[in-house]
Scaffold this active site. Structure first.
Site, short mmCIF file in Angstrom:
data_model
loop_
_atom_site.label_atom_id
_atom_site.label_comp_id
_atom_site.label_asym_id
_atom_site.label_seq_id
_atom_site.Cartn_x
_atom_site.Cartn_y
_atom_site.Cartn_z
N THR A 121 -0.51 -4.17 -9.65
CA THR A 121 0.82 -4.35 -10.22
C THR A 121 0.94 -5.77 -10.76
OG1 THR A 121 1.72 -2.82 -8.60
CG2 THR A 121 3.28 -4.29 -9.66
N HIS A 141 -2.63 8.60 -8.81
CA HIS A 141 -2.33 7.70 -7.68
C HIS A 141 -1.78 8.53 -6.52
CE1 HIS A 141 -1.43 4.42 -5.25
NE2 HIS A 141 -0.80 3.61 -6.09
N ASN A 190 -1.03 4.98 -0.88
CA ASN A 190 -0.11 3.86 -0.66
C ASN A 190 1.37 4.20 -0.57
OD1 ASN A 190 -2.37 2.30 -0.53
ND2 ASN A 190 -2.27 1.59 -2.65
N TYR A 210 3.27 6.36 -2.16
CA TYR A 210 4.07 6.78 -3.32
C TYR A 210 4.20 8.32 -3.32
CZ TYR A 210 3.72 1.90 -4.47
OH TYR A 210 3.82 0.53 -4.39
N ASN A 269 3.98 0.77 2.41
CA ASN A 269 5.19 1.54 2.08
C ASN A 269 5.56 2.53 3.18
OD1 ASN A 269 5.88 0.32 -0.41
ND2 ASN A 269 4.31 1.51 -1.46
C1 PHB Z 1 2.41 -3.01 -5.28
O1 PHB Z 1 3.08 -3.13 -6.31
O2 PHB Z 1 2.50 -3.83 -4.36
C2 PHB Z 1 1.50 -1.90 -5.18
C3 PHB Z 1 1.53 -0.89 -6.11
C4 PHB Z 1 0.68 0.17 -6.02
C5 PHB Z 1 -0.21 0.22 -4.97
C6 PHB Z 1 -0.25 -0.77 -4.03
C7 PHB Z 1 0.60 -1.84 -4.14
O3 PHB Z 1 -1.02 1.25 -4.85
#
Ligand code: PHB
Length: 380
Positions: A28, A181, A184, A186, A241
């Protein structure tokens, strides 16, 4: 640095040959100012890292639909303006002989209903179930609120249509393939995890039901791209997260999912290993993800990649030992646009990252260059 030689062996990767095993992971960077359309400095950033020797580049997470992300100016891929912006990126990478996959991203509950982009979307924050993640800090919103309780998506198939359109748009943008994705914490991970998915329909409950959304998303991407240009990123150990299940449930869920993915013959599965500093709410389940799952990937078409906090030496050992086919690096690419070339030539790495500019400065394109495209390359 002869012990790193193994990192520089080419890799057959479906119809593509990757020139080495040192990849750049999604990171990111929030530089798609002023809104969410990839711009000239984004193209320059990726061009530099292709020139710097990355065997495979995965873009930062690209939003498949407009959402209020935790940092502003994340790029999207739902409009033709964005497709044009990404075409500049892929052209710049290809001119350097690089290979670049688009990471397709839906935040689910990790977006905020009060964020300007979320408001502009006219949509609520959707997730499998109305359960807020703990933590979060939307620094650009008054009071720096944490995550909010999301709205349960009525029919997840409506989201599948968005993933499909994003895969189509990624193709039009000139990418070499797409990475789903699934990691993490999401959206896809929220479906997989029994703590965030309490649905009682065909999308929740049993392992098969919780894995359904991930598999359906991968299948939509395969419909558009063919299996040899689709990969997925998974983080079975969770943590980031506020995601993670008890160990037996984790093993059962990811063993099933990975076995089903293996049948699809996709290009790769990236397994993110447990990193303590990423486990921000302590919900992660520490276990060795390569030991636990890589033997389930038997399809000769599918490569096994790993990610998170590797050194060059450790990466070389994993490849020499036949544990994985390639290794993703993140942070080293921030301050070393020529990271792979430095490893190859035994050059010292720049470890001095400006963390204040890591996630962008929320400003004008000119200001956003700082800490983004102005890190120097080494001389060889
Ligand atoms: C983040 O923005 O911190 C982030 C985004 C996607 C990921 C891991 C971290 O898979």
């Amino acid at each position: 640095m002869s012990n790193l030689k193994t990192l520089f062996q080419p890799l057959n990767f479906g119809p593509i040959t990757l020139k080495n095993r040192i990849f750049m992971s999604a990171m990111t960077r929030n530089r798609s100012v002023p809104t969410n359309v990839p711009n000239g400095i984004n193209a320059e950033y990726y061009r530099q890292r292709a020139e710097g020797g990355a065997g495979l580049i995965i873009t930062e997470g690209i939003l498949i639909a407009q959402q209020g992300s935790e940092w502003q100016n994340a790029p999207g891929i739902w409009s033709q303006d964005q497709v044009r912006g990404w075409k500049n990126v892929t052209d710049a990478v290809h001119e350097q002989g690089g290979i670049i996959f688009a990471q397709l991203w839906h935040l689910g509950r990790i977006s905020h209903p009060d964020a300007p982009e979320q408001i502009a979307s006219g949509q609520p924050v959707y997730a499998p179930s109305p359960i807020a993640a703990r933590g979060g800090r939307f620094c650009f919103l008054p009071g720096q609120p944490g995550y909010a309780t999301p709205t349960a998506i009525d029919d997840p198939r409506t989201l599948l249509a968005q993933w499909k359109q994003a895969a189509v748009n990624a193709k039009e943008s000139g990418f070499d393939g797409v990475e789903i994705h699934g990691a993490n914490g999401y959206l896809i991970h929220q479906f997989l995890d029994s703590m965030s998915n309490r649905r009682t329909d065909e999308w929740g409950g049993s392992v098969e039901n919780r894995a359904r959304f991930a598999l359906e998303v991968v299948k939509t991407a395969v419909d558009v791209w063919g299996p040899e240009r689709v990969g997925i990123k998974l983080n079975p150990a969770g943590g980031y997260n506020d995601i993670g299940m008890p160990i037996q449930e984790t093993l059962d869920t990811f063993r099933y999912l990975i076995s089903e993915l293996d049948k699809l013959g996709i290009a790769y599965v990236t397994l993110v290993r447990y990193v303590g500093s990423f486990d921000t709410t302590g919900r992660g389940t520490k276990h060795d993800v390569i030991d636990a799952y890589s033997s389930l990937l038997k399809n000769p078409a599918t490569r096994v990649f790993v990610n998170a906090s590797f050194t060059g030496e450790e990466a070389a050992r994993y490849i020499e030992d036949g544990k994985v086919d390639g290794v993703f690096f993140g942070i080293p690419w921030i301050a070393n646009p020529d990271f792979a070339k430095r490893l190859e030539n035994g050059k010292t790495l720049e470890g001095n990252i400006d963390f204040a500019t890591l996630y962008g400065r929320g400003g004008l394109e000119a200001d956003e260059k700082k800490g983004y495209v102005d890190y120097p390359v080494a001389t060889f």
